[in-house]
Design a protein around this motif. Sequence first.
Motif, PDB file in Angstrom:
ATOM      1  N   SER A   1       0.811  -1.219   0.000  1.00 14.48           N
ATOM      2  CA  SER A   1       0.000   0.000   0.000  1.00 14.48           C
ATOM      3  C   SER A   1       0.845   1.271   0.000  1.00 14.48           C
ATOM      4  CB  SER A   1      -0.931   0.012   1.225  1.00 14.48           C
ATOM      5  OG  SER A   1      -0.182   0.010   2.429  1.00 14.48           O
ATOM      6  N   ARG A   2       2.155   1.112  -0.061  1.00 13.50           N
ATOM      7  CA  ARG A   2       3.042   2.274   0.049  1.00 13.50           C
ATOM      8  C   ARG A   2       2.924   3.193  -1.162  1.00 13.50           C
ATOM      9  NH1 ARG A   2       4.938   5.329   3.979  1.00 13.50           N
ATOM     10  NH2 ARG A   2       7.121   5.976   3.750  1.00 13.50           N
ATOM     11  N   PHE A   3       2.781   2.597  -2.356  1.00 15.00           N
ATOM     12  CA  PHE A   3       2.671   3.387  -3.577  1.00 15.00           C
ATOM     13  C   PHE A   3       1.308   3.132  -4.226  1.00 15.00           C
ATOM     14  CE2 PHE A   3       7.190   3.325  -2.939  1.00 15.00           C
ATOM     15  CZ  PHE A   3       7.620   4.563  -3.410  1.00 15.00           C
ATOM     16  N   PRO A   4       0.573   4.194  -4.566  1.00 15.84           N
ATOM     17  CA  PRO A   4      -0.734   4.024  -5.211  1.00 15.84           C
ATOM     18  C   PRO A   4      -0.584   3.605  -6.663  1.00 15.84           C
ATOM     19  CG  PRO A   4      -0.158   6.342  -5.130  1.00 15.84           C
ATOM     20  CD  PRO A   4       0.922   5.617  -4.381  1.00 15.84           C
ATOM     21  N   ALA A   5      -1.691   3.231  -7.263  1.00 17.89           N
ATOM     22  CA  ALA A   5      -1.695   2.911  -8.693  1.00 17.89           C
ATOM     23  C   ALA A   5      -1.259   4.137  -9.483  1.00 17.89           C
ATOM     24  CB  ALA A   5      -3.090   2.462  -9.120  1.00 17.89           C
ATOM     25  N   TRP A   6      -0.594   3.910 -10.599  1.00 21.40           N
ATOM     26  CA  TRP A   6      -0.073   4.999 -11.424  1.00 21.40           C
ATOM     27  C   TRP A   6      -1.211   5.824 -12.010  1.00 21.40           C
ATOM     28  CZ3 TRP A   6       0.230   5.639 -17.006  1.00 21.40           C
ATOM     29  CH2 TRP A   6       1.051   6.708 -17.395  1.00 21.40           C
ATOM     30  N   ASP A   7      -1.026   7.139 -12.015  1.00 23.83           N
ATOM     31  CA  ASP A   7      -2.035   8.064 -12.528  1.00 23.83           C
ATOM     32  C   ASP A   7      -1.735   8.384 -13.993  1.00 23.83           C
ATOM     33  OD1 ASP A   7      -3.915   9.990 -13.000  1.00 23.83           O
ATOM     34  OD2 ASP A   7      -3.069  11.476 -11.609  1.00 23.83           O
ATOM     35  N   SER A   8      -2.533   7.824 -14.891  1.00 27.48           N
ATOM     36  CA  SER A   8      -2.297   8.013 -16.328  1.00 27.48           C
ATOM     37  C   SER A   8      -2.689   9.402 -16.821  1.00 27.48           C
ATOM     38  CB  SER A   8      -3.070   6.956 -17.125  1.00 27.48           C
ATOM     39  OG  SER A   8      -4.462   7.082 -16.896  1.00 27.48           O
ATOM     40  N   SER A   9      -3.381  10.175 -15.986  1.00 28.75           N
ATOM     41  CA  SER A   9      -3.839  11.495 -16.426  1.00 28.75           C
ATOM     42  C   SER A   9      -2.682  12.477 -16.601  1.00 28.75           C
ATOM     43  CB  SER A   9      -4.846  12.063 -15.423  1.00 28.75           C
ATOM     44  OG  SER A   9      -4.235  12.327 -14.172  1.00 28.75           O
TER      45      SER A   9
ATOM     46  N   GLU B   1       8.686   6.619 -11.985  1.00 26.82           N
ATOM     47  CA  GLU B   1       7.352   6.637 -11.393  1.00 26.82           C
ATOM     48  C   GLU B   1       6.893   5.200 -11.172  1.00 26.82           C
ATOM     49  OE1 GLU B   1       4.688   9.017 -13.740  1.00 26.82           O
ATOM     50  OE2 GLU B   1       6.263  10.475 -14.202  1.00 26.82           O
ATOM     51  N   ALA B   2       6.295   4.948 -10.014  1.00 31.72           N
ATOM     52  CA  ALA B   2       5.913   3.592  -9.630  1.00 31.72           C
ATOM     53  C   ALA B   2       4.700   3.097 -10.410  1.00 31.72           C
ATOM     54  CB  ALA B   2       5.620   3.539  -8.132  1.00 31.72           C
ATOM     55  N   TYR B   3       4.821   1.889 -10.929  1.00 34.02           N
ATOM     56  CA  TYR B   3       3.696   1.210 -11.579  1.00 34.02           C
ATOM     57  C   TYR B   3       3.602  -0.185 -10.953  1.00 34.02           C
ATOM     58  CZ  TYR B   3       0.318   0.089 -15.227  1.00 34.02           C
ATOM     59  OH  TYR B   3      -0.851  -0.248 -15.902  1.00 34.02           O
ATOM     60  N   PRO B   4       2.982  -0.271  -9.753  1.00 33.24           N
ATOM     61  CA  PRO B   4       2.943  -1.557  -9.046  1.00 33.24           C
ATOM     62  C   PRO B   4       1.997  -2.559  -9.691  1.00 33.24           C
ATOM     63  CG  PRO B   4       1.672   0.110  -7.867  1.00 33.24           C
ATOM     64  CD  PRO B   4       2.348   0.816  -9.003  1.00 33.24           C
TER      65      PRO B   4
END
Length: 238
Positions: A38-46, A181-184
């Motif tokens: 839960s440390r990194f959220p889903a990547w924001d494609s916007s 940028e994180a993409y988990p």
Amino acid sequence: MVTRFASLGRKLAATTLVLLAVVAFSPFGNFLLYPLESRFPAWDSSRGAPDGIIVLGGSVDTDLSAAHSTPVVSHAADRFFAPAELARRYPNARIVFTGGSANLISTEAKEADYSVPILESIGIAKERLIVERESRNTWENAILTKQLVMPKPGERWLLVTSAFHMPRAMGVFRKAGFDVEAYPVDWRTGGRDALFAFTRNGAEGLSKTDVAMREWIGLLAYRVTGRTGELLPGPATD
């Protein structure tokens, strides 16, 4: 059990069995995994299209692949599916796969050699792939990938790896001076609800605990050796 300490031995054996059962069937593994995943959220494609996508190895069993002369995916197949989808969505983005051999005893089997054919088979054109095949760990993934692609200021690069591994991976890339940028992907828990979920599959509970403990030990080791700047790296603050 056959010494004069037999009574103590029986108590230790009973205690070990109880602890093993607790770890196997309780949410213990989920408690260890949740703060990592839960440390990194889903990547924001916007925010727009990325310039490049980095895929960390860790899905292919190189020994089994070499033994059978074909790629053997042992786990974390999401690390292949995600870049294939991203490659279709962003046709101008460069795709980098980084992964050599993590074996203590050196072998000629390199994970990249078996992973690249998988990426090609699911739709990523060979000419788009940049391959790094010498790294043995996450630190070398970052160092060698940076040397290979030479990112320019202002470029946006995505880092694709398992959610539980993302904090350490992001910390390492930052330490290496490579802004990503994180993409988990490849989650092992379902979120907060999993913190209270018991299981009837003891092997599943033990497996989650094993994965989590290895990652926490890795985080501690990387922090002590200076390969990350903090124990549990998180999202960058603007």
